[in-house]
Motif scaffolding. Structure first.
Motif, PDB file in Angstrom:
ATOM      1  N   ALA A  25       0.836  -1.201   0.000  1.00 24.79           N
ATOM      2  CA  ALA A  25       0.000   0.000   0.000  1.00 24.79           C
ATOM      3  C   ALA A  25       0.871   1.252   0.000  1.00 24.79           C
ATOM      4  O   ALA A  25       0.413   2.332  -0.355  1.00 24.79           O
ATOM      5  CB  ALA A  25      -0.934   0.001   1.208  1.00 24.79           C
ATOM      6  N   ASN A  26       2.147   1.107   0.359  1.00 25.14           N
ATOM      7  CA  ASN A  26       3.086   2.224   0.386  1.00 25.14           C
ATOM      8  C   ASN A  26       3.789   2.465  -0.944  1.00 25.14           C
ATOM      9  O   ASN A  26       4.599   3.374  -1.057  1.00 25.14           O
ATOM     10  CB  ASN A  26       4.160   1.982   1.454  1.00 25.14           C
ATOM     11  N   VAL A  27       3.529   1.654  -1.954  1.00 24.12           N
ATOM     12  CA  VAL A  27       4.292   1.698  -3.198  1.00 24.12           C
ATOM     13  C   VAL A  27       4.269   3.072  -3.867  1.00 24.12           C
ATOM     14  O   VAL A  27       5.256   3.476  -4.474  1.00 24.12           O
ATOM     15  CB  VAL A  27       3.842   0.580  -4.177  1.00 24.12           C
ATOM     16  N   ALA A  28       3.187   3.817  -3.746  1.00 22.55           N
ATOM     17  CA  ALA A  28       3.112   5.141  -4.382  1.00 22.55           C
ATOM     18  C   ALA A  28       4.125   6.114  -3.775  1.00 22.55           C
ATOM     19  O   ALA A  28       4.497   7.096  -4.411  1.00 22.55           O
ATOM     20  CB  ALA A  28       1.702   5.701  -4.283  1.00 22.55           C
ATOM     21  N   ARG A  29       4.617   5.827  -2.564  1.00 18.39           N
ATOM     22  CA  ARG A  29       5.627   6.684  -1.923  1.00 18.39           C
ATOM     23  C   ARG A  29       6.976   6.593  -2.609  1.00 18.39           C
ATOM     24  O   ARG A  29       7.755   7.535  -2.581  1.00 18.39           O
ATOM     25  CB  ARG A  29       5.813   6.290  -0.458  1.00 18.39           C
ATOM     26  N   TRP A  30       7.282   5.443  -3.216  1.00 15.64           N
ATOM     27  CA  TRP A  30       8.609   5.259  -3.794  1.00 15.64           C
ATOM     28  C   TRP A  30       8.612   4.861  -5.264  1.00 15.64           C
ATOM     29  O   TRP A  30       9.664   4.762  -5.872  1.00 15.64           O
ATOM     30  CB  TRP A  30       9.442   4.273  -2.962  1.00 15.64           C
ATOM     31  N   PRO A  32       7.258   6.340  -8.731  1.00  9.47           N
ATOM     32  CA  PRO A  32       6.557   7.471  -9.349  1.00  9.47           C
ATOM     33  C   PRO A  32       5.531   7.063 -10.403  1.00  9.47           C
ATOM     34  O   PRO A  32       4.686   7.872 -10.778  1.00  9.47           O
ATOM     35  CB  PRO A  32       7.685   8.294  -9.972  1.00  9.47           C
ATOM     36  N   GLY A  33       5.539   5.832 -10.870  1.00  5.85           N
ATOM     37  CA  GLY A  33       4.570   5.368 -11.845  1.00  5.85           C
ATOM     38  C   GLY A  33       3.264   4.914 -11.234  1.00  5.85           C
ATOM     39  O   GLY A  33       2.310   4.588 -11.951  1.00  5.85           O
ATOM     40  N   LEU A  53      -4.136  -1.132  -7.414  1.00  9.14           N
ATOM     41  CA  LEU A  53      -3.304  -0.008  -7.820  1.00  9.14           C
ATOM     42  C   LEU A  53      -3.843   0.647  -9.078  1.00  9.14           C
ATOM     43  O   LEU A  53      -4.489  -0.005  -9.901  1.00  9.14           O
ATOM     44  CB  LEU A  53      -1.867  -0.466  -8.132  1.00  9.14           C
ATOM     45  N   VAL A  54      -3.536   1.931  -9.213  1.00  3.63           N
ATOM     46  CA  VAL A  54      -3.710   2.646 -10.468  1.00  3.63           C
ATOM     47  C   VAL A  54      -2.315   3.112 -10.846  1.00  3.63           C
ATOM     48  O   VAL A  54      -1.652   3.810 -10.070  1.00  3.63           O
ATOM     49  CB  VAL A  54      -4.677   3.843 -10.328  1.00  3.63           C
ATOM     50  N   VAL A  55      -1.849   2.677 -12.019  1.00  2.00           N
ATOM     51  CA  VAL A  55      -0.500   3.005 -12.476  1.00  2.00           C
ATOM     52  C   VAL A  55      -0.578   3.803 -13.768  1.00  2.00           C
ATOM     53  O   VAL A  55      -1.567   3.740 -14.499  1.00  2.00           O
ATOM     54  CB  VAL A  55       0.362   1.743 -12.678  1.00  2.00           C
ATOM     55  N   GLY A  59       1.348   6.969 -20.564  1.00  2.00           N
ATOM     56  CA  GLY A  59       0.496   8.145 -20.489  1.00  2.00           C
ATOM     57  C   GLY A  59      -0.961   7.843 -20.167  1.00  2.00           C
ATOM     58  O   GLY A  59      -1.786   8.749 -20.108  1.00  2.00           O
ATOM     59  N   ARG A  60      -1.281   6.563 -19.948  1.00  2.00           N
ATOM     60  CA  ARG A  60      -2.650   6.168 -19.631  1.00  2.00           C
ATOM     61  C   ARG A  60      -2.716   5.567 -18.238  1.00  2.00           C
ATOM     62  O   ARG A  60      -1.771   4.911 -17.795  1.00  2.00           O
ATOM     63  CB  ARG A  60      -3.137   5.136 -20.642  1.00  2.00           C
ATOM     64  N   GLU A  61      -3.834   5.764 -17.573  1.00  2.65           N
ATOM     65  CA  GLU A  61      -4.044   5.148 -16.264  1.00  2.65           C
ATOM     66  C   GLU A  61      -4.500   3.709 -16.458  1.00  2.65           C
ATOM     67  O   GLU A  61      -5.382   3.435 -17.273  1.00  2.65           O
ATOM     68  CB  GLU A  61      -5.085   5.928 -15.459  1.00  2.65           C
TER      69      GLU A  61
END
Length: 92
Positions: A25-30, A32-33, A53-55, A59-61
Motif C-alpha cells: 500500500a506504500n508503493v506510491a511513496r517510492w 513514481p509510476g 493499484l492505479v498506475v 500516459g494512460r491510467e
C-alpha cells in the motif's frame, strides 16, 4: 518474459525499510509510476493479501491488482500483479 530488477540504497534500518516495502500500500511513496495503491484485504501483509493499484503506463491510467504470493516478515515479499495489458512479479 521480461524481468526488471531494481536496487535502492537506504540509510534506514532494515526493519523500517522492509515495513515500507513489504506493505505494498506504500508503493506510491517510492514508485513514481503508481498513482494510487489501496490494500483491499484486512490484516497484516501475508500470502493472499490483495492491493488495488492505479498506475501510469504510456500516459494512460491502468488498474492493476497485486497479490502477495510469498512473505517472510522482515526478509522477503513476493507480489504478483496483473492488469488488462500486463502481468508483473515483484520481489523484495
Amino acid at each position: 518474459m521480461v524481468r526488471l530488477t531494481e536496487t535502492a540504497t537506504t540509510k534506514l534500518p532494515r526493519e523500517v525499510a522492509f515495513r515500507n516495502v513489504g506493505d505494498f500500500a506504500n508503493v506510491a511513496r517510492w514508485d513514481p509510476g503508481v498513482l494510487s495503491a489501496t490494500k483491499a484485504t484486512d490484516g497484516d501483509p501475508a500470502p493472499g493479501t490483495v492491493y488495488d493499484l492505479v498506475v501510469l503506463n504510456g500516459g494512460r491510467e491502468l488498474e492493476m491488482q497485486y497479490v502477495i504470493t510469498d512473505y517472510e516478515r522482515g526478509k522477503k515479499v513476493i507480489i504478483e500483479g496483473t492488469g488488462a495489458r500486463v502481468c508483473l512479479l515483484y520481489t523484495s
